[in-house]
Structure formats: structure tokens, C-alpha cells
Design a protein around this motif. Structure first.
Motif, short mmCIF file in Angstrom:
data_model
loop_
_atom_site.label_atom_id
_atom_site.label_comp_id
_atom_site.label_asym_id
_atom_site.label_seq_id
_atom_site.Cartn_x
_atom_site.Cartn_y
_atom_site.Cartn_z
N ASN A 47 74.08 12.88 7.92
CA ASN A 47 75.46 13.21 7.56
C ASN A 47 75.61 14.60 6.96
O ASN A 47 76.60 14.88 6.28
CB ASN A 47 76.02 12.16 6.60
N PHE A 48 74.65 15.46 7.18
CA PHE A 48 74.76 16.85 6.72
C PHE A 48 73.99 17.74 7.68
O PHE A 48 73.15 17.27 8.45
CB PHE A 48 74.28 17.01 5.29
N THR A 49 74.30 19.03 7.63
CA THR A 49 73.75 19.98 8.59
C THR A 49 72.92 21.05 7.88
O THR A 49 72.87 21.11 6.64
CB THR A 49 74.89 20.69 9.35
N GLU A 95 73.73 24.09 7.82
CA GLU A 95 74.71 24.92 7.08
C GLU A 95 75.01 24.32 5.71
O GLU A 95 75.15 25.05 4.72
CB GLU A 95 76.00 25.06 7.90
N ASP A 96 75.11 23.00 5.64
CA ASP A 96 75.35 22.34 4.35
C ASP A 96 74.21 22.59 3.37
O ASP A 96 74.43 22.88 2.18
CB ASP A 96 75.52 20.82 4.55
N ILE A 97 72.98 22.48 3.88
CA ILE A 97 71.82 22.73 3.02
C ILE A 97 71.81 24.17 2.55
O ILE A 97 71.58 24.45 1.36
CB ILE A 97 70.51 22.40 3.77
N ALA A 98 72.07 25.09 3.47
CA ALA A 98 72.06 26.52 3.13
C ALA A 98 73.11 26.83 2.07
O ALA A 98 72.85 27.57 1.11
CB ALA A 98 72.30 27.36 4.38
N ASP A 99 74.30 26.25 2.23
CA ASP A 99 75.37 26.48 1.25
C ASP A 99 74.96 25.98 -0.13
O ASP A 99 75.16 26.67 -1.15
CB ASP A 99 76.66 25.78 1.69
N ASP A 100 74.41 24.77 -0.18
CA ASP A 100 74.02 24.21 -1.48
C ASP A 100 72.87 24.98 -2.10
O ASP A 100 72.75 25.03 -3.34
CB ASP A 100 73.63 22.74 -1.30
N ALA A 101 72.01 25.56 -1.26
CA ALA A 101 70.86 26.31 -1.78
C ALA A 101 71.23 27.77 -2.10
O ALA A 101 70.41 28.49 -2.67
CB ALA A 101 69.72 26.28 -0.77
N GLY A 102 72.43 28.18 -1.71
CA GLY A 102 72.86 29.55 -1.99
C GLY A 102 72.19 30.59 -1.11
O GLY A 102 71.94 31.72 -1.54
N ILE A 103 71.92 30.21 0.14
CA ILE A 103 71.27 31.13 1.07
C ILE A 103 72.04 31.13 2.38
O ILE A 103 72.97 30.35 2.58
CB ILE A 103 69.81 30.72 1.35
N SER A 104 71.65 32.02 3.30
CA SER A 104 72.27 32.07 4.61
C SER A 104 71.58 31.10 5.56
O SER A 104 70.44 30.67 5.32
CB SER A 104 72.19 33.49 5.19
N ARG A 105 72.26 30.80 6.66
CA ARG A 105 71.68 29.95 7.69
C ARG A 105 70.40 30.60 8.25
O ARG A 105 69.41 29.93 8.51
CB ARG A 105 72.70 29.73 8.81
N ARG A 106 70.45 31.91 8.41
CA ARG A 106 69.29 32.63 8.94
C ARG A 106 68.10 32.49 8.00
O ARG A 106 66.96 32.30 8.45
CB ARG A 106 69.66 34.10 9.13
#
Length: 242
Positions: free
Chosen positions: A46-48, A50-61
């Protein structure tokens, strides 16, 4: 029982980490913590990324510089514990028996909270096939790392039997899984300090059992004569002799 200690060069883990290495370790930790946090709140699938990156404060790349999927980030929670144990293992004397070093490495992880993320993920994975697959990936990673650590221990100039290496690594992993299963049955997945302390001790005890060749505890052997069943009329091999 101990072989003479063999002087060796300081292991890589003993040197001071550079600022770049520390930053990379912190980013990796932030990603795995974000993945575990989303797993708790949203559930698997139920998460992507992008969701992990947002919560970790980093970019998708940046995420993909460390992991190739959400599942890989989740699996990293489990073998993060193994990495800590392997660091302690590599600090042990080179002449010490492998399994004795493995047990001592677990003893050195004195804070029961070090097993908390692995324990939590293991508990969550019991009722979810997707998480179970992630767990299997993590244990496979652990097996490969143990084989690598064994090769390091015995030295580059020593030719080791592949069956020996894989049987050794597989036995260590199986004992670890057994400890996790017993803990889950005994403590129900509780993450209290007392429960995690029990898990840590079970992991240590499992290495002791493996190192002793699974010798039966004295208490299990001391069965009163009167309580023993009558000898069968036909000669049957005792289980202890198999």
C-alpha cells in the motif's frame, strides 16, 4: 580448544569511517526506517518508492542508488541486524572456532533493542505472503554474507570445500530461524525489552547448540529409571545412537 591467536591486520570495520561513508549509512538507515514506518501504518503493498523517498527526505533517484524496490528496502531491515553481528564476528581472534566466534558476536550485541526491527518484521511477515518473500530474500542475503565471512576467516590461500561452506551457512541460518520461531511462539511477537532480551538469548543459545553438535541438555538426559519405558522385546536402535 582454542588455537593460538593469529595476528591479522585490523578489519575494515575497525577504521574510522569517512564523512561520505557516514552520510551514505545515514541515508540507507533513513530509507529502511521510512519503509518500516509505512509498513506499520499502511500495510504491505500500500505504498510506493515515492512514498518511502518522501518520508526519508530524499529523491526517488537517490532511493534507487540504494535499493531497487520497496521489497528490497523492507528486506534490508532484517539483514541490517546481520551486518552488525558480522562486524562483531570479524573482530574476533582469527584462530577462534567459527561457531564460537558467531556466538560471541551475538553476545557482544548487548542491547536487546538491536534485534527489534528484525523481530518486528518477522512478526509482521507471518500473516503476509508478500512480506514472507521479502524475509526469504533477506535470509538468502544472510547466507551469502556468512559464506563470505567464512572465506575471510580461513584465508584467501585456503581452498575450502563448497559443501562445507554452504552446509555451515545453512546451519547458522536454520538455527537463527528456529530461534525466531520459538520466540514468536513464546512471546507472541511482543517488542518489549523483556521479550527482545529473550529473542537475543535464544539466538545466542541456538549458536551454542550448533557448536556443541546438538548435544542433548543434561536435564533432558537425566530421566529417572522408573520413568523409562520397558525395553522392547526386539532389538531396536536407540534414537541417541542414530
Amino acid at each position: 580448544m582454542h588455537s593460538p591467536e593469529i595476528p591479522t591486520a585490523a578489519p575494515p570495520e575497525s577504521r574510522a569511517l569517512s564523512r561520505r561513508e557516514l552520510n551514505k549509512a545515514a541515508t540507507r538507515q533513513a530509507i529502511t526506517e521510512a519503509a518500516l514506518g509505512l509498513l506499520r501504518t499502511r500495510g504491505p503493498g500500500n505504498f510506493t518508492v515515492e512514498d518511502i523517498a518522501d518520508d526519508a527526505g530524499i529523491s526517488r533517484r537517490t532511493f534507487f542508488n540504494y535499493f531497487n524496490s520497496t521489497e528490497a528496502a523492507i528486506a534490508a531491515v532484517t539483514f541490517g541486524f546481520l551486518d552488525k553481528a558480522l562486524q562483531q564476528f570479524r573482530l574476533r581472534p582469527a584462530g577462534e572456532p567459527f561457531l564460537e566466534s558467531a556466538r560471541a558476536a551475538l553476545v557482544e550485541l548487548a542491547d536487546p533493542m538491536t534485534v527489534a526491527p528484525m523481530a518486528e518484521l518477522y512478526s509482521l511477515g507471518q500473516s503476509n505472503p508478500q512480506l514472507s518473500r521479502s524475509e526469504l530474500e533477506a535470509w538468502d542475503h544472510c547466507t551469502a554474507e556468512i559464506i563470505a565471512a567464512a572465506r575471510e576467516r580461513f584465508g584467501a590461500g585456503v581452498e575450502l570445500d563448497e559443501l562445507y561452506l554452504r552446509a555451515l551457512a545453512g546451519s547458522v541460518i536454520s538455527c537463527g530461524k528456529a530461534a525466531m520461531d520459538v520466540w514468536l511462539a513464546r512471546c507472541g511477537g511482543s517488542l518489549t525489552p523483556e521479550s527482545l532480551s529473550t529473542l537475543r538469548q535464544l539466538l545466542i543459545d541456538s549458536m551454542s547448540l550448533l557448536g556443541s553438535g546438538f548435544a542433548r541438555p543434561a536435564a533432558a538426559q537425566a530421566v529417572p529409571q522408573a520413568a523409562r519405558p520397558a525395553a522392547p522385546s526386539t532389538a531396536t536402535p536407540s534414537p541417541d545412537r542414530l
